[in-house]
Design an enzyme around this catalytic site. Structure first.
Site, PDB file in Angstrom:
ATOM      1  N   CYS A   1       0.512  -5.524  -4.546  1.00 31.02           N
ATOM      2  CA  CYS A   1       0.266  -4.682  -3.372  1.00 31.02           C
ATOM      3  C   CYS A   1       0.816  -5.320  -2.118  1.00 31.02           C
ATOM      4  O   CYS A   1       0.614  -6.498  -1.868  1.00 31.02           O
ATOM      5  CB  CYS A   1      -1.237  -4.529  -3.149  1.00 31.02           C
ATOM      6  SG  CYS A   1      -1.992  -3.569  -4.403  1.00 31.02           S
TER       7      CYS A   1
ATOM      8  N   LEU B   1      -9.495   0.522   3.775  1.00 30.43           N
ATOM      9  CA  LEU B   1     -10.394   0.318   4.914  1.00 30.43           C
ATOM     10  C   LEU B   1     -10.111  -1.038   5.566  1.00 30.43           C
ATOM     11  O   LEU B   1      -9.873  -1.138   6.748  1.00 30.43           O
ATOM     12  CB  LEU B   1     -11.846   0.408   4.421  1.00 30.43           C
ATOM     13  CG  LEU B   1     -12.933   0.257   5.473  1.00 30.43           C
ATOM     14  CD1 LEU B   1     -12.862   1.347   6.514  1.00 30.43           C
ATOM     15  CD2 LEU B   1     -14.323   0.256   4.817  1.00 30.43           C
TER      16      LEU B   1
ATOM     17  N   GLU C   1      11.204   0.424  -4.568  1.00 25.99           N
ATOM     18  CA  GLU C   1      10.715  -0.369  -5.686  1.00 25.99           C
ATOM     19  C   GLU C   1       9.485   0.304  -6.275  1.00 25.99           C
ATOM     20  O   GLU C   1       8.664   0.868  -5.549  1.00 25.99           O
ATOM     21  CB  GLU C   1      10.369  -1.778  -5.200  1.00 25.99           C
ATOM     22  CG  GLU C   1      11.615  -2.526  -4.751  1.00 25.99           C
ATOM     23  CD  GLU C   1      11.313  -3.913  -4.229  1.00 25.99           C
ATOM     24  OE1 GLU C   1      10.143  -4.215  -3.929  1.00 25.99           O
ATOM     25  OE2 GLU C   1      12.264  -4.691  -4.138  1.00 25.99           O
TER      26      GLU C   1
END
Ligand code: SAH
Ligand code: SF4
Length: 366
Positions: free
Chosen positions: A356, A233, A114
């Protein structure tokens, strides 16, 4: 049609010159993933300007030689006999009516990937590309991570994601490698795709996001390309980070910091520190203090990403949850109190599970 062999460009231009004969379909070579200089060699004895013309067409996202209107018909037919433009195929697209983000489902050998094109408030489009089918890093908060690793994508499969998007939106301003997979564990595919992208885009417009592969960061520092770097992080507390991101056991924070300093010294670019914010897990004052300590001597901006919900992801036996808005505000203020620059990433693409960490191919609509 999909091809079984990984496209190996260096071998290819030694063996497969543009010559008559050999019209077998299975031997058609994809021209995606080949920079202009490579096309010049591959298409010998055609004049060099033809390679530039053909590259420009490929880069515009067209999918057939027939559409290359500034080439003689006979040449188009000849090219079609020996080469193909794509080894991947667009399966479907879905648009998020709220954010304007679009998600593409692309068929590759052995599965689907995707790709997302996000749009910012100023109307600029950013393409978010994938480098692997699945991911083996197992970050506890990430949907792609929950799928496991299948294989690396080759340079053609990576650059073709950009071409599929270009065909729909010819105005892509930025590229981020923040889709499926860990880019620095597929350095050869990544470098090949970036070398093609850099024919038309400045490396400043390209960002590679890594979960923290120290050797990969050192390799980019020493041998380039000089693209922007983002480090996921998420926590600068060693024990917590190891629990959230198993990769950090073999890549401790001190070694990562060394690599980032080396990268920054070499390329002089501001680094993005991404922090996925998980409700009640990594949003306390001590978490902000640890990020501030880690950032000492680095030129960074902290990109805060409120966790995008993915079903069935747990930490310490509890389902993960989004941070509250009060929690976000407090955390952001705390980082700024330590003198850090912060950006809050809007949850673009959420409506189409294209935000995300939501990429994985099981969302409704695709
Ligand atoms: N493997 C690379 C690039 C792909 S992940 C990396 O980890 O950096 C891209 C970004 O999405 C990373 O910053 C990652 O931490 C973040 N991410 C993963 N899952 C997420 C989720 N569910 N919500 C918000 N961000 C997430
Ligand atoms: Fe892989 Fe990045 Fe997801 Fe971690 S966050 S599992 S490294 S894609």
């Amino acid at each position: 049609m999909l091809y079984a062999n990984t496209f190996a460009y260096s071998k290819l231009h030694a063996n497969e010159k543009f010559k008559k004969g050999n019209t077998n379909l299975a031997s058609k070579i994809p021209l995606s993933g080949v920079p202009v200089s490579g096309l010049e060699k591959l298409l010998t004895p055609l004049p060099k300007y033809r390679a530039k013309q053909i590259f420009a067409w490929i880069n515009s996202g067209i999918s057939s030689f027939e559409l290359m209107s500034n080439l003689p018909r006979s040449l188009r037919a000849e090219l079609d006999k020996r080469f193909c433009l794509r080894k991947t195929s667009l399966v479907s697209t879905v648009e998020d009516p709220v954010s304007g983000a679009i998600k593409l489902k692309i068929g590759i050998e052995g599965g689907f990937i995707e790709v997302v094109a996000l749009v910012d408030a100023a109307g600029r489009r950013t393409a978010c590309l994938s480098t692997q089918l699945g991911c083996g890093m197992g970050c506890v908060f990430c949907k792609t991570g929950s799928l496991g690793f299948t294989r690396d994508l080759d340079g053609s499969e990576i650059i073709e994601q950009f071409y599929h998007i270009q065909a729909l939106y010819p105005d892509i301003a930025n590229i981020v490698f923040m889709g499926m997979g860990e880019p620095l564990l597929n350095l050869s595919g990544l470098r090949q795709a970036i070398s093609v992208l850099c024919e038309t885009l400045s490396p400043r417009r390209i960002t590679v996001s890594t979960c923290g592969i120290t050797a990969g960061i050192n390799s980019l520092a020493d041998d380039g390309p000089a693209v922007r770097l983002a480090l996921s992080l998420t926590s600068a507390r060693e024990t917590l980070r190891q629990k959230l991101m198993p990769v950090s056991a073999a890549n401790p924070l001190a070694a990562l910091k060394e690599a980032l300093l080396r990268h920054q010294k070499r390329h002089g670019r501001r680094l993005t520190l991404e922090a996925v914010l998980l409700g009640a897990i990594n949003t306390g004052a001590e978490d902000a203090a640890a990020i501030a300590a880690f950032s000492q001597n680095l030129d960074v901006v902290v990109n805060l990403i409120p966790w995008n919900p993915v079903e069935n992801l747990y930490f310490n036996g509890m389902p993960l949850k989004e941070p509250s808005s009060a929690e976000l505000r407090r955390f952001c203020a705390e980082l700024e109190r330590h003198g850090l620059k912060t950006v809050m990433r809007r949850e673009k693409g959420r409506g189409i599970a294209g935000a995300c960490g939501q990429l994985g191919g099981t969302s409704a609509g695709l």
